[in-house]
Design a protein around this motif. Sequence first.
Motif, PDB file in Angstrom:
ATOM      1  N   SER A 123       0.825  -1.205   0.000  1.00 44.83           N
ATOM      2  CA  SER A 123       0.000   0.000   0.000  1.00 44.83           C
ATOM      3  C   SER A 123       0.860   1.256   0.000  1.00 44.83           C
ATOM      4  O   SER A 123       0.513   2.264  -0.608  1.00 44.83           O
ATOM      5  CB  SER A 123      -0.942   0.005   1.209  1.00 44.83           C
ATOM      6  N   TYR A 124       2.032   1.196   0.672  1.00 46.46           N
ATOM      7  CA  TYR A 124       2.910   2.363   0.697  1.00 46.46           C
ATOM      8  C   TYR A 124       3.543   2.596  -0.666  1.00 46.46           C
ATOM      9  O   TYR A 124       3.834   3.714  -1.044  1.00 46.46           O
ATOM     10  CB  TYR A 124       3.999   2.164   1.746  1.00 46.46           C
ATOM     11  N   SER A 125       3.804   1.547  -1.404  1.00 48.16           N
ATOM     12  CA  SER A 125       4.483   1.692  -2.692  1.00 48.16           C
ATOM     13  C   SER A 125       3.534   2.159  -3.794  1.00 48.16           C
ATOM     14  O   SER A 125       3.986   2.492  -4.878  1.00 48.16           O
ATOM     15  CB  SER A 125       5.132   0.367  -3.105  1.00 48.16           C
ATOM     16  N   ARG A 126       2.239   2.172  -3.526  1.00 42.55           N
ATOM     17  CA  ARG A 126       1.285   2.591  -4.541  1.00 42.55           C
ATOM     18  C   ARG A 126       1.293   4.110  -4.679  1.00 42.55           C
ATOM     19  O   ARG A 126       1.558   4.845  -3.732  1.00 42.55           O
ATOM     20  CB  ARG A 126      -0.122   2.103  -4.201  1.00 42.55           C
ATOM     21  N   ALA A 127       0.979   4.587  -5.867  1.00 45.14           N
ATOM     22  CA  ALA A 127       0.929   6.024  -6.131  1.00 45.14           C
ATOM     23  C   ALA A 127      -0.210   6.304  -7.094  1.00 45.14           C
ATOM     24  O   ALA A 127      -0.641   5.435  -7.856  1.00 45.14           O
ATOM     25  CB  ALA A 127       2.250   6.514  -6.718  1.00 45.14           C
ATOM     26  N   THR A 128      -0.718   7.519  -7.040  1.00 41.72           N
ATOM     27  CA  THR A 128      -1.729   7.970  -7.992  1.00 41.72           C
ATOM     28  C   THR A 128      -1.048   8.867  -9.011  1.00 41.72           C
ATOM     29  O   THR A 128      -0.432   9.877  -8.645  1.00 41.72           O
ATOM     30  CB  THR A 128      -2.850   8.744  -7.286  1.00 41.72           C
ATOM     31  N   LEU A 129      -1.125   8.501 -10.273  1.00 40.45           N
ATOM     32  CA  LEU A 129      -0.507   9.256 -11.365  1.00 40.45           C
ATOM     33  C   LEU A 129      -1.584  10.089 -12.050  1.00 40.45           C
ATOM     34  O   LEU A 129      -2.487   9.550 -12.693  1.00 40.45           O
ATOM     35  CB  LEU A 129       0.159   8.303 -12.351  1.00 40.45           C
ATOM     36  N   LEU A 130      -1.517  11.394 -11.871  1.00 37.82           N
ATOM     37  CA  LEU A 130      -2.469  12.310 -12.497  1.00 37.82           C
ATOM     38  C   LEU A 130      -1.896  12.776 -13.827  1.00 37.82           C
ATOM     39  O   LEU A 130      -0.844  13.412 -13.862  1.00 37.82           O
ATOM     40  CB  LEU A 130      -2.726  13.521 -11.595  1.00 37.82           C
ATOM     41  N   ILE A 131      -2.563  12.452 -14.906  1.00 40.61           N
ATOM     42  CA  ILE A 131      -2.108  12.903 -16.220  1.00 40.61           C
ATOM     43  C   ILE A 131      -3.227  13.687 -16.880  1.00 40.61           C
ATOM     44  O   ILE A 131      -4.416  13.468 -16.611  1.00 40.61           O
ATOM     45  CB  ILE A 131      -1.666  11.718 -17.118  1.00 40.61           C
ATOM     46  N   GLY A 132      -2.851  14.586 -17.741  1.00 42.54           N
ATOM     47  CA  GLY A 132      -3.815  15.421 -18.432  1.00 42.54           C
ATOM     48  C   GLY A 132      -3.102  16.504 -19.200  1.00 42.54           C
ATOM     49  O   GLY A 132      -1.878  16.655 -19.087  1.00 42.54           O
ATOM     50  N   PRO A 133      -3.829  17.291 -19.986  1.00 39.80           N
ATOM     51  CA  PRO A 133      -3.189  18.354 -20.782  1.00 39.80           C
ATOM     52  C   PRO A 133      -2.682  19.487 -19.898  1.00 39.80           C
ATOM     53  O   PRO A 133      -2.972  19.549 -18.696  1.00 39.80           O
ATOM     54  CB  PRO A 133      -4.324  18.825 -21.700  1.00 39.80           C
ATOM     55  N   TYR A 134      -1.921  20.378 -20.510  1.00 42.76           N
ATOM     56  CA  TYR A 134      -1.421  21.541 -19.799  1.00 42.76           C
ATOM     57  C   TYR A 134      -2.593  22.361 -19.255  1.00 42.76           C
ATOM     58  O   TYR A 134      -3.628  22.504 -19.899  1.00 42.76           O
ATOM     59  CB  TYR A 134      -0.584  22.422 -20.734  1.00 42.76           C
ATOM     60  N   ARG A 135      -2.415  22.917 -18.063  1.00 47.95           N
ATOM     61  CA  ARG A 135      -3.391  23.802 -17.430  1.00 47.95           C
ATOM     62  C   ARG A 135      -4.764  23.141 -17.279  1.00 47.95           C
ATOM     63  O   ARG A 135      -5.808  23.783 -17.450  1.00 47.95           O
ATOM     64  CB  ARG A 135      -3.525  25.113 -18.224  1.00 47.95           C
ATOM     65  N   ALA A 136      -4.752  21.865 -16.963  1.00 52.23           N
ATOM     66  CA  ALA A 136      -6.013  21.146 -16.769  1.00 52.23           C
ATOM     67  C   ALA A 136      -6.458  21.153 -15.312  1.00 52.23           C
ATOM     68  O   ALA A 136      -7.531  20.637 -14.994  1.00 52.23           O
ATOM     69  CB  ALA A 136      -5.875  19.703 -17.261  1.00 52.23           C
ATOM     70  N   GLY A 137      -5.664  21.706 -14.419  1.00 50.57           N
ATOM     71  CA  GLY A 137      -6.040  21.777 -13.019  1.00 50.57           C
ATOM     72  C   GLY A 137      -5.366  20.756 -12.128  1.00 50.57           C
ATOM     73  O   GLY A 137      -5.770  20.585 -10.964  1.00 50.57           O
ATOM     74  N   LYS A 138      -4.321  20.098 -12.643  1.00 52.82           N
ATOM     75  CA  LYS A 138      -3.645  19.064 -11.833  1.00 52.82           C
ATOM     76  C   LYS A 138      -2.948  19.681 -10.624  1.00 52.82           C
ATOM     77  O   LYS A 138      -3.061  19.177  -9.503  1.00 52.82           O
ATOM     78  CB  LYS A 138      -2.653  18.296 -12.716  1.00 52.82           C
ATOM     79  N   THR A 139      -2.198  20.759 -10.841  1.00 49.97           N
ATOM     80  CA  THR A 139      -1.489  21.395  -9.734  1.00 49.97           C
ATOM     81  C   THR A 139      -2.467  21.958  -8.712  1.00 49.97           C
ATOM     82  O   THR A 139      -2.254  21.838  -7.495  1.00 49.97           O
ATOM     83  CB  THR A 139      -0.570  22.508 -10.267  1.00 49.97           C
ATOM     84  N   ARG A 140      -3.534  22.578  -9.184  1.00 46.08           N
ATOM     85  CA  ARG A 140      -4.540  23.117  -8.268  1.00 46.08           C
ATOM     86  C   ARG A 140      -5.134  22.011  -7.399  1.00 46.08           C
ATOM     87  O   ARG A 140      -5.365  22.187  -6.191  1.00 46.08           O
ATOM     88  CB  ARG A 140      -5.640  23.810  -9.068  1.00 46.08           C
ATOM     89  N   ARG A 141      -5.364  20.875  -8.002  1.00 50.58           N
ATOM     90  CA  ARG A 141      -5.922  19.742  -7.261  1.00 50.58           C
ATOM     91  C   ARG A 141      -4.934  19.229  -6.207  1.00 50.58           C
ATOM     92  O   ARG A 141      -5.322  18.880  -5.087  1.00 50.58           O
ATOM     93  CB  ARG A 141      -6.275  18.640  -8.248  1.00 50.58           C
ATOM     94  N   LEU A 142      -3.650  19.177  -6.554  1.00 58.45           N
ATOM     95  CA  LEU A 142      -2.644  18.702  -5.607  1.00 58.45           C
ATOM     96  C   LEU A 142      -2.439  19.691  -4.461  1.00 58.45           C
ATOM     97  O   LEU A 142      -2.201  19.287  -3.314  1.00 58.45           O
ATOM     98  CB  LEU A 142      -1.330  18.437  -6.330  1.00 58.45           C
ATOM     99  N   ILE A 143      -2.519  20.985  -4.757  1.00 52.57           N
ATOM    100  CA  ILE A 143      -2.420  21.986  -3.688  1.00 52.57           C
ATOM    101  C   ILE A 143      -3.570  21.810  -2.701  1.00 52.57           C
ATOM    102  O   ILE A 143      -3.376  21.849  -1.479  1.00 52.57           O
ATOM    103  CB  ILE A 143      -2.420  23.408  -4.292  1.00 52.57           C
ATOM    104  N   ALA A 144      -4.778  21.598  -3.247  1.00 54.67           N
ATOM    105  CA  ALA A 144      -5.931  21.376  -2.375  1.00 54.67           C
ATOM    106  C   ALA A 144      -5.749  20.122  -1.529  1.00 54.67           C
ATOM    107  O   ALA A 144      -6.111  20.098  -0.342  1.00 54.67           O
ATOM    108  CB  ALA A 144      -7.202  21.267  -3.222  1.00 54.67           C
ATOM    109  N   LYS A 145      -5.140  19.094  -2.123  1.00 56.18           N
ATOM    110  CA  LYS A 145      -4.888  17.851  -1.388  1.00 56.18           C
ATOM    111  C   LYS A 145      -3.906  18.091  -0.247  1.00 56.18           C
ATOM    112  O   LYS A 145      -4.098  17.591   0.875  1.00 56.18           O
ATOM    113  CB  LYS A 145      -4.328  16.796  -2.353  1.00 56.18           C
ATOM    114  N   ALA A 146      -2.854  18.854  -0.501  1.00 57.61           N
ATOM    115  CA  ALA A 146      -1.860  19.139   0.531  1.00 57.61           C
ATOM    116  C   ALA A 146      -2.464  19.969   1.661  1.00 57.61           C
ATOM    117  O   ALA A 146      -2.231  19.690   2.847  1.00 57.61           O
ATOM    118  CB  ALA A 146      -0.664  19.861  -0.084  1.00 57.61           C
ATOM    119  N   LEU A 147      -3.256  20.988   1.322  1.00 64.24           N
ATOM    120  CA  LEU A 147      -3.881  21.819   2.344  1.00 64.24           C
ATOM    121  C   LEU A 147      -4.903  21.023   3.151  1.00 64.24           C
ATOM    122  O   LEU A 147      -5.037  21.228   4.364  1.00 64.24           O
ATOM    123  CB  LEU A 147      -4.540  23.032   1.688  1.00 64.24           C
ATOM    124  N   GLU A 148      -5.604  20.140   2.489  1.00 62.90           N
ATOM    125  CA  GLU A 148      -6.565  19.280   3.197  1.00 62.90           C
ATOM    126  C   GLU A 148      -5.849  18.376   4.198  1.00 62.90           C
ATOM    127  O   GLU A 148      -6.315  18.181   5.323  1.00 62.90           O
ATOM    128  CB  GLU A 148      -7.338  18.442   2.172  1.00 62.90           C
TER     129      GLU A 148
END
Length: 468
Positions: free
Chosen positions: A8-33
């Motif tokens: 379970s520790y070795s698992r990761a979620t790979l977020l892929i998508g086009p440029y400016r699709a909101g991936k970084t915004r989503r990760l920031i929200a995850k970190a703040l949460e």
Amino acid sequence: MSAAEADSYSRATLLIGPYRAGKTRRLIAKALEQKAAQPLSDVVIVVPSARYANLLRRRITETLEQMPPAQRPAGIFGLKIQPFYDICRAILQPGGQEYRLLPEELRTVLMKSIVTDLDARQQLPALKPIADYQGTLASLLELIDEFERAGKSPDEIIALLERSAASDSLYSELALTYQAYWRQCSKMRLHDQKQVAMRARELLHGSNQRETPATGAFTQPSPFDLDLPRQTESNDRPLEAPPPTEAVSKYQCPPVLYDLLIFDGFDRISHLQAQIIAGLASHARSTFVSFDYVPESPTPLEILPANQRLGQSDSDYLWKKSSYNELTACLNSTIELVGWPKRPQPQIECFSALDRFMEMREIARRCKEALQIRQVNPADILVIARSIDSYAGAVESAFDEAGIDFFIEGSIKVSSLAQWHFIKRLLCLPLEDFRRREVIDILRSPYFNLEVLALKPDAPSPLDAKTY
């Protein structure tokens, strides 16, 4: 830690998508949460560079400012944003191994001494004709960087060549140069960033072992270990052994280093980086990796099974496919697709050329055809090069020859500016006892204000004539 927990520790979620699709915004929200739920938890965001780290800090601050006052935390404690190579060094420090980095400006000097030494021993017959050419040393360093990004040591490269190339071939000479580079770094107790990353990879994978070329398994001791006996060079002069030190491999990473681990902002992922990401993921309770990549005709927000490869890349992202494959090969990941816009497929055409000058001449020809025949707006033409320094001369030559106005966007050295040269000459006048020729040139410079000395614009000419 049980096997189930380790998986379970070795698992990761790979977020892929086009440029400016909101991936970084989503990760920031995850970190703040995560920090809101567990203020003392260890949250680390790994980025490619210090510049991107500063940009990300500003985005986090803006996100906090935009939150409703009732939901806004009083502060964020312990949220770390670290460049990739900084976290590699941080991994090694608890093991008592702190490495001095090899300054970038010293690498060319080091490579020059290596080439000179090998040439004196007549070990570079194929490289000898071009050893003194401008750019040879830079090309050798670029090749070494590629070897290290692939996570291959000199011994591994030499072993591959022994099976596929003659011992006196150019490739063998390049491998010999790579081996000498590592040995010289070891002698000086200096390491470049990628060498430090390779040590971190060994530690994260739980042993002092390396990946073999054939199977990819970590089975052989690393020749880079500072506490291993050193080989002897071809002239039987033994290399200096470093002082006794505790091997990094004797220090084991704790099972959990991070509660939440995030990777964001990487345009490319090398084999070495992918392995370190996988190693770090095995020591984190939750891992997210963001990467700009578009597969062909995906279903938006679809969750795919672990390690499932997607189809051919969207043509805009074809150059990223190898990085995507490295990530999926190394990570035990769930792939999540984020924000897929429907857009027409652009036309992509590939061509090859003998060298950079021929390449840029072909590009200039196509640009001129687009301007004159298809009436394309010049502002809509963008040429992207891998390195401005490497291609600047070829760009200027090709586009000047084609009669096309162009503009190179990129950072330049202060020492290349005319104003800098003027200031340098002005400050050197006392050191040169105000030599006549230098004083006249300073007075004639467009950067010198003659009115301050109550002189007319034509004053330097009669002064030059009277003092000749």
